[in-house]
Enzyme design. Sequence first.
Site, PDB file in Angstrom:
ATOM      1  CG  ASN A 171      -3.904  -1.686 -12.271  1.00 12.77           C
ATOM      2  OD1 ASN A 171      -3.753  -1.468 -11.112  1.00 12.77           O
ATOM      3  ND2 ASN A 171      -3.632  -2.245 -13.075  1.00 12.77           N
TER       4      ASN A 171
ATOM      5  CD  GLU B 161       4.678   1.657  -9.044  1.00  9.62           C
ATOM      6  OE1 GLU B 161       4.478   0.823  -9.712  1.00  9.62           O
ATOM      7  OE2 GLU B 161       4.737   1.544  -7.796  1.00  9.62           O
TER       8      GLU B 161
ATOM      9  CG  HIS C 119       1.186  -3.280 -15.469  1.00  9.66           C
ATOM     10  ND1 HIS C 119       0.805  -4.458 -14.700  1.00  9.66           N
ATOM     11  CD2 HIS C 119       2.393  -3.639 -16.252  1.00  9.66           C
ATOM     12  CE1 HIS C 119       1.521  -5.428 -15.229  1.00  9.66           C
ATOM     13  NE2 HIS C 119       2.444  -4.907 -16.130  1.00  9.66           N
TER      14      HIS C 119
ATOM     15  N   GLY D 212       0.881  -1.404   0.015  1.00 10.87           N
ATOM     16  CA  GLY D 212      -0.136  -0.098   0.014  1.00 10.87           C
ATOM     17  C   GLY D 212       0.911   1.411  -0.013  1.00 10.87           C
ATOM     18  CB  SER D 213       4.310   1.934  -0.588  1.00  7.95           C
ATOM     19  OG  SER D 213       4.614   1.679  -1.948  1.00  7.95           O
ATOM     20  CG  ASN D 214       2.059   3.328  -5.756  1.00  5.82           C
ATOM     21  OD1 ASN D 214       2.331   4.217  -6.312  1.00  5.82           O
ATOM     22  ND2 ASN D 214       2.613   1.940  -5.992  1.00  5.82           N
TER      23      ASN D 214
ATOM     24  CG  ASP E  79      -1.836  -5.896 -16.589  1.00  9.02           C
ATOM     25  OD1 ASP E  79      -2.295  -5.050 -15.392  1.00  9.02           O
ATOM     26  OD2 ASP E  79      -1.146  -6.691 -16.481  1.00  9.02           O
TER      27      ASP E  79
ATOM     28  CG  LEU F 126      -2.212  -8.670  -6.307  1.00  8.18           C
ATOM     29  CD1 LEU F 126      -1.244  -9.697  -5.396  1.00  8.18           C
ATOM     30  CD2 LEU F 126      -1.200  -8.110  -7.581  1.00  8.18           C
TER      31      LEU F 126
HETATM   32  C1  GRF Z   1       2.953  -1.170  -7.589  1.00 10.33           C
HETATM   33  O1  GRF Z   1       4.513  -1.572  -8.262  1.00 10.33           O
HETATM   34  C2  GRF Z   1       2.215  -1.166  -8.726  1.00 10.33           C
HETATM   35  O2  GRF Z   1       2.699  -0.711  -9.642  1.00 10.33           O
HETATM   36  C3  GRF Z   1       1.708  -2.379  -8.793  1.00 10.33           C
HETATM   37  O3  GRF Z   1       1.706  -3.057  -7.425  1.00 10.33           O
HETATM   38  C4  GRF Z   1       2.755  -2.428  -6.861  1.00 10.33           C
HETATM   39  C5  GRF Z   1       1.951  -2.079  -5.612  1.00 10.33           C
HETATM   40  O4  GRF Z   1       2.808  -1.499  -4.369  1.00 10.33           O
HETATM   41  N1  GRF Z   1       0.280  -2.682  -9.618  1.00 10.33           N
HETATM   42  P1  GRF Z   1       2.289  -1.114  -3.179  1.00 10.33           P
HETATM   43  O5  GRF Z   1       1.618  -1.853  -2.628  1.00 10.33           O
HETATM   44  O6  GRF Z   1       1.870   0.293  -3.558  1.00 10.33           O
HETATM   45  O7  GRF Z   1       3.838  -0.739  -2.492  1.00 10.33           O
END
Ligand code: GRF
Length: 198
Positions: free
Chosen positions: A111, A183, A113, A22-24, A154, A94
């Site tokens: 999404n 990202e 990718h 969940g870092s994004n 995708d 996922l």
């Molecule tokens: C990211 O690299 C994103 O592109 C992919 O899954 C990863 C998720 O990373 N779909 P995080 O959980 O946000 O750290």
Amino acid sequence: MLCIKIRKKMNKNVAILASGSGSNAENIIQYFAGNDDIDFRLIVSNKFDAYVHERAKKLGIPSYTFSRMDFEDGKVLELLKEEQIDFIILAGFLLKVPENLLRAYPDKIVNIHPALLPKFGGKGMYGSHVHEAVVAAKEKESGITIHYVNENYDEGQIIFQAKCEVLPTDTPDDVAEKVHALEYEFFPKVIEKILSEQ
Ligand code: GRF
């Protein structure tokens, strides 16, 4: 002459779907902190032990876990409707997005990718598998793709891509680091742009 700029209010309720760290998700929420137009109402995961729940707690955002079945039989859609969600962000999610969500949110699910689609996408191409495949194929570049979500993994319409160099000496972890940096830099900005145009 006095020029008053009238900014269009977005007023969007947003949900984030995430299966992992969940870092994004955290980075996006932090980016919009203090922006009253966008309300991150909830985070949904398909994994009860995903680290994204810890991040949600820290950020003060409710997070929920639902099974694949819950997604497919409409329970998740019910919650999203109850919470009046307008827009959905997949950030490391996922599961395949079920038909009921796609129908309820046309062009409102995006999404990210971690590669340059259409290369290195599709079933099984997630997380470290993507970066391993990029290195194994001796690619000279990789990057990110932000796209709308459709019924195939995708394959939805591409909204934005950014590239990074892959050196012959790079390991999959090195590539992952460069891709993550892209990202963090671009995903929130692209979301902001999409939301302002909806
Ligand atoms: C990211 O690299 C994103 O592109 C992919 O899954 C990863 C998720 O990373 N779909 P995080 O959980 O946000 O750290």
